[in-house]
Design a protein around this motif. Sequence first.
Motif, mmCIF file in Angstrom:
data_model
loop_
_atom_site.group_PDB
_atom_site.id
_atom_site.type_symbol
_atom_site.label_atom_id
_atom_site.label_comp_id
_atom_site.label_asym_id
_atom_site.label_seq_id
_atom_site.Cartn_x
_atom_site.Cartn_y
_atom_site.Cartn_z
ATOM 1 N N ALA A 1 11.174 10.520 2.410
ATOM 2 C CA ALA A 1 10.101 10.693 3.392
ATOM 3 C C ALA A 1 10.571 10.222 4.764
ATOM 4 O O ALA A 1 11.401 9.310 4.875
ATOM 5 N N PRO A 2 10.082 10.831 5.845
ATOM 6 C CA PRO A 2 10.479 10.405 7.193
ATOM 7 C C PRO A 2 10.136 8.929 7.425
ATOM 8 O O PRO A 2 9.104 8.444 6.964
ATOM 9 N N LEU A 3 10.997 8.256 8.151
ATOM 10 C CA LEU A 3 10.810 6.832 8.437
ATOM 11 C C LEU A 3 10.001 6.655 9.721
ATOM 12 O O LEU A 3 10.336 7.254 10.750
ATOM 13 N N HIS A 4 8.948 5.853 9.653
ATOM 14 C CA HIS A 4 8.163 5.572 10.850
ATOM 15 C C HIS A 4 8.901 4.556 11.721
ATOM 16 O O HIS A 4 9.747 3.803 11.242
ATOM 17 N N THR A 5 8.569 4.517 13.011
ATOM 18 C CA THR A 5 9.312 3.678 13.947
ATOM 19 C C THR A 5 8.939 2.204 13.884
ATOM 20 O O THR A 5 9.704 1.349 14.336
ATOM 21 N N GLU A 6 7.743 1.868 13.365
ATOM 22 C CA GLU A 6 7.322 0.465 13.312
ATOM 23 C C GLU A 6 6.472 0.227 12.080
ATOM 24 O O GLU A 6 5.994 1.157 11.435
ATOM 25 N N THR A 7 6.288 -1.040 11.762
ATOM 26 C CA THR A 7 5.521 -1.401 10.570
ATOM 27 C C THR A 7 4.024 -1.348 10.860
ATOM 28 O O THR A 7 3.585 -1.279 12.012
ATOM 29 N N LEU A 8 3.234 -1.420 9.799
ATOM 30 C CA LEU A 8 1.780 -1.417 9.948
ATOM 31 C C LEU A 8 1.304 -2.645 10.715
ATOM 32 O O LEU A 8 0.416 -2.557 11.569
ATOM 33 N N LEU B 1 -1.365 7.148 10.063
ATOM 34 C CA LEU B 1 -0.161 6.529 9.507
ATOM 35 C C LEU B 1 -0.434 5.962 8.124
ATOM 36 O O LEU B 1 0.352 6.180 7.194
ATOM 37 N N ILE B 2 -1.532 5.235 7.953
ATOM 38 C CA ILE B 2 -1.800 4.636 6.639
ATOM 39 C C ILE B 2 -2.043 5.721 5.604
ATOM 40 O O ILE B 2 -1.647 5.585 4.439
ATOM 41 N N SER B 3 -2.649 6.836 6.028
ATOM 42 C CA SER B 3 -2.854 7.950 5.103
ATOM 43 C C SER B 3 -1.516 8.517 4.632
ATOM 44 O O SER B 3 -1.315 8.776 3.438
ATOM 45 N N ASP B 4 -0.587 8.692 5.561
ATOM 46 C CA ASP B 4 0.737 9.212 5.221
ATOM 47 C C ASP B 4 1.521 8.226 4.358
ATOM 48 O O ASP B 4 2.245 8.625 3.437
ATOM 49 N N VAL B 5 1.385 6.938 4.668
ATOM 50 C CA VAL B 5 2.128 5.914 3.928
ATOM 51 C C VAL B 5 1.634 5.835 2.487
ATOM 52 O O VAL B 5 2.426 5.776 1.539
ATOM 53 N N VAL B 6 0.316 5.824 2.300
ATOM 54 C CA VAL B 6 -0.246 5.751 0.949
ATOM 55 C C VAL B 6 0.127 6.983 0.134
ATOM 56 O O VAL B 6 0.396 6.895 -1.065
ATOM 57 N N LEU C 1 0.816 -1.212 0.000
ATOM 58 C CA LEU C 1 0.000 0.000 0.000
ATOM 59 C C LEU C 1 0.851 1.265 0.000
ATOM 60 O O LEU C 1 0.347 2.353 -0.278
ATOM 61 N N ALA C 2 2.122 1.130 0.325
ATOM 62 C CA ALA C 2 2.984 2.305 0.465
ATOM 63 C C ALA C 2 3.379 2.873 -0.888
ATOM 64 O O ALA C 2 3.564 2.142 -1.868
ATOM 65 N N ASP C 3 3.515 4.171 -0.951
ATOM 66 C CA ASP C 3 4.035 4.864 -2.120
ATOM 67 C C ASP C 3 5.560 4.786 -2.057
ATOM 68 O O ASP C 3 6.186 5.387 -1.187
ATOM 69 N N ALA C 4 6.142 4.009 -2.972
ATOM 70 C CA ALA C 4 7.594 3.771 -2.925
ATOM 71 C C ALA C 4 8.397 4.889 -3.582
ATOM 72 O O ALA C 4 9.627 4.798 -3.666
ATOM 73 N N ARG D 1 7.689 6.764 5.343
ATOM 74 C CA ARG D 1 8.174 5.448 4.936
ATOM 75 C C ARG D 1 8.026 4.451 6.081
ATOM 76 O O ARG D 1 8.001 4.827 7.253
ATOM 77 N N LEU D 2 7.976 3.166 5.715
ATOM 78 C CA LEU D 2 7.894 2.098 6.704
ATOM 79 C C LEU D 2 9.236 1.380 6.811
ATOM 80 O O LEU D 2 9.948 1.226 5.806
ATOM 81 N N PRO D 3 9.604 0.901 7.996
ATOM 82 C CA PRO D 3 10.865 0.161 8.142
ATOM 83 C C PRO D 3 10.776 -1.218 7.502
ATOM 84 O O PRO D 3 9.685 -1.699 7.170
ATOM 85 N N VAL D 4 11.916 -1.855 7.351
ATOM 86 C CA VAL D 4 11.965 -3.227 6.823
ATOM 87 C C VAL D 4 11.172 -4.134 7.763
ATOM 88 O O VAL D 4 11.398 -4.120 8.982
ATOM 89 N N PRO D 5 10.231 -4.938 7.247
ATOM 90 C CA PRO D 5 9.354 -5.704 8.131
ATOM 91 C C PRO D 5 9.985 -6.932 8.774
ATOM 92 O O PRO D 5 9.455 -7.437 9.760
#
Length: 250
Positions: free
Chosen positions: A96-103, A151-156, A88-91, A161-165
């Motif tokens: 973009a700032p990195l979020h601290t945890e994954t969805l 968070l999902i709004s910002d990610v889409v 779902l993330a816009d790559a 950005r999301l960290p490596v899962p």
Amino acid sequence: MTQNSPPLVLPPGLARAIATLQDKDLHRLDDTVTRLHTVNGRLWDTEDRVRGPLLSAAQVADCKREIDQLNAERNVLAERADEVLGSLADAGRADAPLHTETLASVVDRLSVLTLRIWHSERAATRDELARRRVPALHGQREELCAALDALISDVVAGRRRLPVPARFKLYGRNDAAPAETKPSRHLRRVLAFGGLSECGKSTSAEFVQRTCGAQRLKIGFLLRQAAHRGASRTRMRCRPVGRPNCCSAS
């Protein structure tokens, strides 16, 4: 999970984003998140059970083994959920700032909080402290849902950005080789569904899960279970069930 335990309700923003997924990914995510919530419920119940004052040392050890297995499955399911949610993330925004945890990590916390509210509400009838905590817990859930939707709004939109899962879970002491979590000796029966792609394995397994309350596992778990019990103690029976094959170990 405990009988009549609460369902996991996702916040509306996340639900709308998930609805844009392709049917196959949507089905996979729904199954994975449902299983993650089920595992969290089983973890809660097992951790309650292991605190019983009358348990023998062997019973405590069995509970600890079950907790280890469930935690291992919890990590696998969270990673699997992130594989879908990450799409779902816009790559396109590497800066973009990195979020601290994954969805999936947030969804996992929402699952645990849902269980905590449910258990606290049950305890509130006999425990004054639990009764006073219930409104605060509902407030925490509202805040977490709002934060997850933001968070999902910002990610889409590519604003975050999301960290490596991958969680790279390590079992074992620091001074020893990693130890694999072994299956319990107390599983009464394991059913395995095998066959070609799109032959109905998942549909059959889902039917057994819904009707019998079974926990879905990968085929590797069945093989480790057989090896752990010992070849002399394990009997394998195979018979056709529709198009897939059904094997049970006893």
